[in-house]
Motif scaffolding. Structure first.
Motif, PDB file in Angstrom:
ATOM      1  N   THR A 147      -8.359  28.865  17.396  1.00 34.16           N
ATOM      2  CA  THR A 147      -8.062  29.982  18.298  1.00 34.16           C
ATOM      3  C   THR A 147      -6.561  30.235  18.364  1.00 34.16           C
ATOM      4  OG1 THR A 147      -7.984  28.577  20.260  1.00 34.16           O
ATOM      5  CG2 THR A 147     -10.107  29.611  19.736  1.00 34.16           C
ATOM      6  N   VAL A 148      -5.764  29.175  18.165  1.00 37.84           N
ATOM      7  CA  VAL A 148      -4.300  29.313  18.193  1.00 37.84           C
ATOM      8  C   VAL A 148      -3.772  29.713  16.822  1.00 37.84           C
ATOM      9  CG1 VAL A 148      -2.118  28.094  18.610  1.00 37.84           C
ATOM     10  CG2 VAL A 148      -4.089  27.640  20.065  1.00 37.84           C
ATOM     11  N   ILE A 149      -4.274  29.053  15.776  1.00 40.30           N
ATOM     12  CA  ILE A 149      -3.833  29.325  14.406  1.00 40.30           C
ATOM     13  C   ILE A 149      -5.076  29.617  13.559  1.00 40.30           C
ATOM     14  CG2 ILE A 149      -2.449  28.476  12.476  1.00 40.30           C
ATOM     15  CD1 ILE A 149      -1.350  26.311  14.369  1.00 40.30           C
ATOM     16  N   PRO A 150      -5.547  30.864  13.554  1.00 35.99           N
ATOM     17  CA  PRO A 150      -6.825  31.200  12.915  1.00 35.99           C
ATOM     18  C   PRO A 150      -6.929  30.844  11.429  1.00 35.99           C
ATOM     19  CG  PRO A 150      -6.046  33.027  14.244  1.00 35.99           C
ATOM     20  CD  PRO A 150      -4.937  32.024  14.210  1.00 35.99           C
ATOM     21  N   GLY A 151      -5.855  30.877  10.687  1.00 34.96           N
ATOM     22  CA  GLY A 151      -5.943  30.638   9.251  1.00 34.96           C
ATOM     23  C   GLY A 151      -5.509  29.250   8.816  1.00 34.96           C
ATOM     24  N   ASP A 152      -5.408  28.302   9.743  1.00 28.07           N
ATOM     25  CA  ASP A 152      -4.937  26.968   9.394  1.00 28.07           C
ATOM     26  C   ASP A 152      -5.869  26.327   8.363  1.00 28.07           C
ATOM     27  OD1 ASP A 152      -2.977  24.712  10.191  1.00 28.07           O
ATOM     28  OD2 ASP A 152      -4.951  23.753  10.276  1.00 28.07           O
ATOM     29  N   ALA A 153      -5.321  26.042   7.178  1.00 28.41           N
ATOM     30  CA  ALA A 153      -6.136  25.535   6.065  1.00 28.41           C
ATOM     31  C   ALA A 153      -6.773  24.182   6.391  1.00 28.41           C
ATOM     32  CB  ALA A 153      -5.283  25.431   4.803  1.00 28.41           C
ATOM     33  N   ASP A 154      -6.012  23.272   7.004  1.00 29.61           N
ATOM     34  CA  ASP A 154      -6.566  21.958   7.346  1.00 29.61           C
ATOM     35  C   ASP A 154      -7.703  22.084   8.353  1.00 29.61           C
ATOM     36  OD1 ASP A 154      -4.897  20.538   5.658  1.00 29.61           O
ATOM     37  OD2 ASP A 154      -3.414  20.113   7.215  1.00 29.61           O
ATOM     38  N   ALA A 155      -7.507  22.910   9.359  1.00 29.79           N
ATOM     39  CA  ALA A 155      -8.540  23.091  10.380  1.00 29.79           C
ATOM     40  C   ALA A 155      -9.789  23.730   9.784  1.00 29.79           C
ATOM     41  CB  ALA A 155      -8.002  23.933  11.535  1.00 29.79           C
ATOM     42  N   LEU A 156      -9.602  24.683   8.895  1.00 31.29           N
ATOM     43  CA  LEU A 156     -10.759  25.325   8.255  1.00 31.29           C
ATOM     44  C   LEU A 156     -11.514  24.347   7.363  1.00 31.29           C
ATOM     45  CD1 LEU A 156      -9.182  28.788   7.385  1.00 31.29           C
ATOM     46  CD2 LEU A 156     -10.983  28.332   9.069  1.00 31.29           C
ATOM     47  N   ARG A 157     -10.779  23.483   6.644  1.00 30.21           N
ATOM     48  CA  ARG A 157     -11.425  22.481   5.799  1.00 30.21           C
ATOM     49  C   ARG A 157     -12.229  21.484   6.638  1.00 30.21           C
ATOM     50  NH1 ARG A 157      -7.426  19.459   4.493  1.00 30.21           N
ATOM     51  NH2 ARG A 157      -8.170  17.742   5.757  1.00 30.21           N
ATOM     52  N   ILE A 158     -11.606  21.004   7.711  1.00 29.27           N
ATOM     53  CA  ILE A 158     -12.292  20.058   8.590  1.00 29.27           C
ATOM     54  C   ILE A 158     -13.506  20.720   9.238  1.00 29.27           C
ATOM     55  CG2 ILE A 158     -12.082  18.681  10.700  1.00 29.27           C
ATOM     56  CD1 ILE A 158      -9.143  18.202   9.919  1.00 29.27           C
ATOM     57  N   LYS A 159     -13.346  21.967   9.658  1.00 31.10           N
ATOM     58  CA  LYS A 159     -14.469  22.690  10.268  1.00 31.10           C
ATOM     59  C   LYS A 159     -15.635  22.802   9.296  1.00 31.10           C
ATOM     60  CE  LYS A 159     -15.944  26.962  12.392  1.00 31.10           C
ATOM     61  NZ  LYS A 159     -15.663  28.365  12.621  1.00 31.10           N
ATOM     62  N   LYS A 160     -15.337  23.080   8.032  1.00 30.26           N
ATOM     63  CA  LYS A 160     -16.389  23.177   7.014  1.00 30.26           C
ATOM     64  C   LYS A 160     -17.171  21.865   6.923  1.00 30.26           C
ATOM     65  CE  LYS A 160     -16.884  23.552   2.032  1.00 30.26           C
ATOM     66  NZ  LYS A 160     -16.164  23.585   0.772  1.00 30.26           N
ATOM     67  N   HIS A 161     -16.455  20.735   6.914  1.00 31.55           N
ATOM     68  CA  HIS A 161     -17.132  19.441   6.847  1.00 31.55           C
ATOM     69  C   HIS A 161     -17.902  19.142   8.133  1.00 31.55           C
ATOM     70  CE1 HIS A 161     -14.130  18.418   3.540  1.00 31.55           C
ATOM     71  NE2 HIS A 161     -15.316  18.445   2.974  1.00 31.55           N
ATOM     72  N   LEU A 162     -17.330  19.496   9.273  1.00 34.91           N
ATOM     73  CA  LEU A 162     -18.003  19.241  10.544  1.00 34.91           C
ATOM     74  C   LEU A 162     -19.277  20.073  10.681  1.00 34.91           C
ATOM     75  CD1 LEU A 162     -14.881  19.010  12.853  1.00 34.91           C
ATOM     76  CD2 LEU A 162     -16.469  17.155  12.303  1.00 34.91           C
TER      77      LEU A 162
END
Length: 192
Positions: free
Chosen positions: A90-105
């Motif tokens: 919500t703070v950094i919508p395009g954060d690559a690390d967060a998106l990768r972790i979200k995909k795994h979660l």
């Protein structure tokens, strides 16, 4: 964990405004605990740093929140990790690390749901597929697969009559995880 009154919380926020480096100590201590794989101990320090940073430096706070998510994932708390990652996004919508972790979660969440459905229908091949899916997602983040998920492999092997595979999988669980016995003794039904 110590809970702060509203006055104490306010003074901590004011301290962070005056000294943005106030969060450096708990963040560094959390990083040190992560280096020693003490994820449970690291979370309160990261939460403290996050609380100090959020009002004044939201992007820095988001990076700390991502560390909290990684700790939760390492502890096998995938739902809490997903909540933390969503907050980062919500703070950094395009954060690559967060998106990768979200995909795994999300893959882990889907695997857990698939396991529940397959186990209820006693579809052991589907249970095995759900286990492999979750295992792959955890390993994709260099996280340890939790005991309760490792036990799905044992459960499927026993149900299918693959005794040597069940023995090998259970030996791995017993060797690898120190909390296995407590978990095994509190589980109400099933082999694991």
């Amino acid at each position: 964990m110590r809970h702060f009154t509203s006055d104490e919380h306010f003074s901590e926020s004011r301290r962070a405004e005056k000294d943005p480096k106030a969060a450096a100590f708990p963040r560094s201590r959390g990083d040190a605990q992560v280096a020693f794989k003490q994820f449970t101990a690291a979370v309160p320090d990261f939460q403290r740093a996050y609380t100090l940073l959020k009002p004044t430096l939201p992007f820095a706070a988001a990076s700390v929140q991502l560390k909290i998510a990684r700790c939760h994932l390492q502890m096998g708390l995938h739902s809490l990790a997903l909540v933390a990652v969503r907050e980062v996004l919500t703070v950094i919508p395009g954060d690559a690390d967060a998106l990768r972790i979200k995909k795994h979660l999300v893959a882990i969440e889907d695997g857990v749901e698939a396991y529940r459905n397959a186990s209820a229908r006693r579809q052991w091949k589907a249970v095995r597929t759900a286990f492999e899916s979750c295992k792959k997602a955890y390993e994709g983040e260099d996280a340890i697969v939790p005991v309760h998920i490792r036990c799905w492999e044992v459960e499927a092997a026993v149900a299918e009559g693959r005794w040597s595979e069940a023995l090998e999988a259970s030996a791995y669980v017993l060797f690898r995880e120190d909390m296995t016995w407590r978990w095994l003794t509190t589980k109400e039904t099933g082999p694991c």
